[in-house]
Design an enzyme around this catalytic site. Structure first.
Site, PDB file in Angstrom:
ATOM      1  N   ASP A   1      -7.611   8.587   0.499  1.00  0.00           N
ATOM      2  CA  ASP A   1      -7.758   7.139   0.720  1.00  0.00           C
ATOM      3  C   ASP A   1      -9.113   6.708   0.157  1.00  0.00           C
ATOM      4  O   ASP A   1     -10.150   6.923   0.770  1.00  0.00           O
ATOM      5  CB  ASP A   1      -7.669   6.843   2.213  1.00  0.00           C
TER       6      ASP A   1
ATOM      7  N   SER B   1      -6.010   0.459   9.219  1.00  0.00           N
ATOM      8  CA  SER B   1      -6.656  -0.430   8.270  1.00  0.00           C
ATOM      9  C   SER B   1      -7.274  -1.614   9.026  1.00  0.00           C
ATOM     10  O   SER B   1      -8.081  -1.428   9.932  1.00  0.00           O
ATOM     11  CB  SER B   1      -5.641  -0.877   7.212  1.00  0.00           C
TER      12      SER B   1
ATOM     13  N   HIS C   1      -4.356   5.191   0.842  1.00  0.00           N
ATOM     14  CA  HIS C   1      -4.493   4.370   2.049  1.00  0.00           C
ATOM     15  C   HIS C   1      -3.161   4.191   2.771  1.00  0.00           C
ATOM     16  O   HIS C   1      -3.115   4.115   3.997  1.00  0.00           O
ATOM     17  CB  HIS C   1      -5.077   3.011   1.670  1.00  0.00           C
TER      18      HIS C   1
END
Length: 383
Positions: A323, A154, A356
């Site tokens: 995601d 991320s 995610h």
């Protein structure tokens, strides 16, 4: 739960930097500290160091447990440790808490030496590039001239990408998981809704709530709830919660009240309450803005190929099919740019149901991918 092969009890270290750090905003931080945890041993030629960059609400505490709380397990403990994909029997792993965070490094909660009071809302804007510059200074202190790998998921993946551009000669491998070359407008919008929830809390006091001895918990709760929804996939939420009612019978849902009715509501409120107990509101505003600002192609007129051209590292990028916050097509943008520059790049798109958050979890294909890639790095270090 602590996984087998843990690094065990870990103790953070604090590193002081007195030389001012110039920031992208034009401001500077005149003297600051970074909190760090390390795992494993640096080898004789200092070639086996791996830097782990953290995401929004994480910290330097990557693996193991803390001495004061055996339930405080590192956020990537399933990835880093003896015999794990990033094997601390082979690698010297460094977890660093970024400038502006609230877990020991200098940030809004720290005392501003110019005023003798917490920085609060006056803490300068920081960017991913600023963090990487601060991490480079840390590498100098640790005696690491070149990282075997810089890795993260991320926002951590964005830092890894920025390392490859800013300091191409100082890393051999860049590992960016569930990341993106920049945020979409939708992602920026989610961040702004969360920030508005915090700023709208009457206890926020323009960011100077420390002086009032209070925390804007209501805003933090809502911000976390918004964020958490985006980290999970619809399928994962349906499997975990469905439309199950909490302590109520079917048919009772029409007796409306303001308390929790559905299990998913209970889960989100729990996550929000927990977050509001340990995270700093000003830090949340600061770090989400750093997320928004990240766009290495901004200085090349939007040309990502040109932005990635300075990189010389080998790359591993991975994305997860469910995601929707950082979807696979965003990772593929980076892959295509790297191929266009002639870089050595591996890419995996993993069909995992967890959205995610999958980059933090134990999907066997994902774990196998990371283990095999770091096995290759370990062989290079030995050679």
């Amino acid at each position: 739960m602590l996984k087998s092969g843990s690094v065990g009890v870990v103790t953070p270290q604090s590193f002081r930097f007195d030389a001012p750090l110039a920031l992208a905003s034009g401001a500077s931080v005149d003297g600051y500290e970074l909190t760090v945890e390390t795992y494993g041993q640096l080898n004789a030629d200092r070639s086996n160091a791996v830097l782990v960059c953290h995401a929004l609400n994480a910290s330097h505490h990557v693996a193991g447990i803390t001495a004061d709380d055996p339930t405080n397990i590192g956020w990537w403990d399933n990835m880093v440790g003896p015999g794990k994909p990033v094997d601390t029997n082979r690698f010297f792993v460094v977890g660093v808490n970024n400038l502006g965070s609230c877990f020991g490094s200098t940030g809004p909660m720290s005392i501003n030496p110019a005023t003798g009071k917490p920085y609060g809302a006056s803490f300068p804007v920081v960017t991913v590039e600023d963090w990487v510059n601060a991490q480079a200074r840390l590498a100098d202190v640790l005696g690491v001239e070149r990282w075997a790998a810089v890795m993260g998921g991320s926002l951590g993946g964005m830092q890894a990408l920025s390392w490859a551009i800013q300091y191409p000669e100082r890393l051999a491998h860049c590992v960016a998981i569930a990341s993106a070359p920049k945020l979409s407008a939708q992602n920026i919008a989610f961040n702004e809704v969360a920030r508005t929830a915090i700023r709208s809390d009457p206890d926020f006091h323009g960011g100077d709530y420390y002086a009032h001895g209070i925390v804007p918990k209501r805003g933090l709760r809502v911000a976390r709830m918004i964020g958490h929804i985006t980290y999970l996939s619809g399928a994962d939420m349906a499997e975990k919660f469905g439309r199950a009612l909490r302590d109520r019978e079917v048919g009772d849902e029409y007796r409306f009240h303001y308390d929790i009715e559905f299990e998913v509501e209970s889960y989100l409120r729990y996550q929000g309450d927990k977050f509001a107990e340990y995270f700093d509101a000003n830090t949340y505003l600061l770090i989400t803005r750093a997320l928004d600002y990240f766009d290495p192609a901004r200085v090349t007129g939007g040309d990502l190929v040109a932005a990635m051209r300075p990189a010389s590292a080998k790359f591993l990028l991975a994305a997860f099919t469910t995601d929707w916050r950082f979807p696979p097509e965003r990772s593929r943008e980076i892959v295509e740019a790297l191929i266009a520059t002639g870089r050595d790049v591996s890419y995996a798109e993993i069909d995992a149901p967890h959205g995610h958050d999958a980059f933090l979890l134990d999907d066997p294909r994902y774990q196998r991918l990371m283990r095999n890639y770091f096995e290759t790095i370990a062989e290079e270090v030995r050679a």
